[in-house]
Design a protein around this motif. Structure first.
Motif, mmCIF file in Angstrom:
data_model
loop_
_atom_site.group_PDB
_atom_site.id
_atom_site.type_symbol
_atom_site.label_atom_id
_atom_site.label_comp_id
_atom_site.label_asym_id
_atom_site.label_seq_id
_atom_site.Cartn_x
_atom_site.Cartn_y
_atom_site.Cartn_z
ATOM 1 N N SER A 2 -9.949 14.475 -0.925
ATOM 2 C CA SER A 2 -9.909 13.593 -2.081
ATOM 3 C C SER A 2 -8.523 13.014 -2.312
ATOM 4 O O SER A 2 -8.366 12.035 -3.034
ATOM 5 N N ASN A 3 -7.455 13.622 -1.717
ATOM 6 C CA ASN A 3 -6.094 13.147 -1.915
ATOM 7 C C ASN A 3 -5.655 12.122 -0.874
ATOM 8 O O ASN A 3 -4.508 11.696 -0.879
ATOM 9 N N ILE A 4 -6.531 11.756 0.043
ATOM 10 C CA ILE A 4 -6.174 10.775 1.050
ATOM 11 C C ILE A 4 -5.900 9.435 0.380
ATOM 12 O O ILE A 4 -6.674 8.971 -0.455
ATOM 13 N N ARG A 5 -4.791 8.844 0.747
ATOM 14 C CA ARG A 5 -4.410 7.568 0.146
ATOM 15 C C ARG A 5 -5.369 6.476 0.588
ATOM 16 O O ARG A 5 -5.647 6.325 1.766
ATOM 17 N N GLN A 6 -5.850 5.707 -0.381
ATOM 18 C CA GLN A 6 -6.734 4.599 -0.079
ATOM 19 C C GLN A 6 -5.913 3.333 0.181
ATOM 20 O O GLN A 6 -4.975 3.038 -0.554
ATOM 21 N N LEU A 7 -6.260 2.621 1.227
ATOM 22 C CA LEU A 7 -5.523 1.425 1.611
ATOM 23 C C LEU A 7 -6.338 0.173 1.322
ATOM 24 O O LEU A 7 -7.566 0.164 1.445
ATOM 25 N N ASP A 8 -5.622 -0.886 0.955
ATOM 26 C CA ASP A 8 -6.230 -2.197 0.810
ATOM 27 C C ASP A 8 -5.903 -2.977 2.080
ATOM 28 O O ASP A 8 -4.770 -3.439 2.247
ATOM 29 N N PRO A 9 -6.851 -3.142 2.989
ATOM 30 C CA PRO A 9 -6.542 -3.790 4.269
ATOM 31 C C PRO A 9 -6.110 -5.241 4.129
ATOM 32 O O PRO A 9 -5.542 -5.812 5.057
#
Length: 280
Positions: A2-9
């Protein structure tokens, strides 16, 4: 997880690269450590690239394509990533430089970017700590790929003698840089002249400038100040730059005499170095 950073491609080429690397890795069922072992690097490095903390290199991208079977996707994408690491005001010039058929440059203080070694570039770009230095160095070195083409641009460089004496990065860095310049002089499409101190007043006293010529586009003259670059196709500006450059070439030492001077400065100012007869 759940702590994985979400990226905006869509945020930047670097974000898109990281997003695609993570997506492809997970689709292959590989952990960071597992992919790292395949690529002969740490899982931590891959994680940093996936989260945009590190800028990928071409070598890394080629290994990723081989490991994940991505048909050159990352090797193609890394060019956009590295280009995005250049200052925003410099990117238009870099794009035109890559298209030019003929490049003429006069450099008053520094070795031209296309001829800089990694150590020299790191010393120049590291004078101010602004962001990822590794990424900036990688971007500068990536520009040099245009010289490795089957049909590279014809490039003529005039260096002020001051460039040879300005100690950038220390003795070892300067020895390596001057050795590199001498080695590059062996290329038939690249000529390097030195404008000696003895030339006195000359048409380059206003500072460094570049001229770019194209097969089907208007010629361009480019200058820089400490804030940004200035590029123009104004015919009068291009004519003035061309005349100034012609005078600089005429006042500079011949190519052979320039090589001899570079070798002499390297020996006398920066210590041990290769056999001057081979270099000059």
């Amino acid at each position: 997880m759940s702590n994985i950073r979400q990226l905006d491609p869509s945020a930047s080429p670097l974000d898109y690269y990281g997003y695609e690397l993570r997506r492809r890795r997970e689709a292959a069922g590989l952990t960071l450590a597992q992919l790292g072992s395949i690529l002969f690097c740490t899982g931590s490095l891959i994680g940093q690239i996936e989260t945009t903390l590190k800028v990928p290199t071409r070598e890394f991208s080629e290994r990723v394509d081989a490991a994940l079977g991505t048909d050159g996707e990352f090797s193609r994408l890394v060019g956009l990533v590295l280009r995005s690491q250049l200052p925003s005001w410099f990117q238009p010039y870099a794009e035109m430089e890559a298209k030019a058929g003929y490049i003429s440059t006069y450099q008053a203080q520094l070795v031209y970017g296309l001829l800089q070694t990694e150590g020299y570039a790191r010393a120049v770009l590291g004078t101010r700590d602004e962001g990822d230095l590794d990424g900036k160095v990688a971007a500068r070195l990536d520009r040099q790929r245009i010289l490795d083409r089957d049909q590279p641009p014809v490039t003529w460089v005039v260096l002020s003698e001051a460039v040879l004496h300005q100690k950038v990065g220390g003795l070892e860095v300067m020895r390596e840089q001057l050795t590199h310049i001498l080695a590059m002089q062996k290329q038939r499409w690249l000529e390097i002249q030195v404008l000696p101190f003895e030339a006195g007043a000359h048409t380059g006293l206003m500072g460094s400038f570049n001229l770019l010529r194209f097969d089907s586009d208007p010629d361009i003259v480019y200058t820089e100040d400490f804030v940004q670059g200035h590029m123009t196709a104004n015919p009068e500006a291009v004519k003035e730059g061309s005349v100034r450059y012609d005078h600089l070439q005429a006042a500079a030492l011949s190519v052979d005499d320039s090589a001899a001077l570079i070798a002499r400065v390297m020996e006398e100012r920066y210590g041990d170095q290769p056999d001057g007869r081979d270099l000059a």
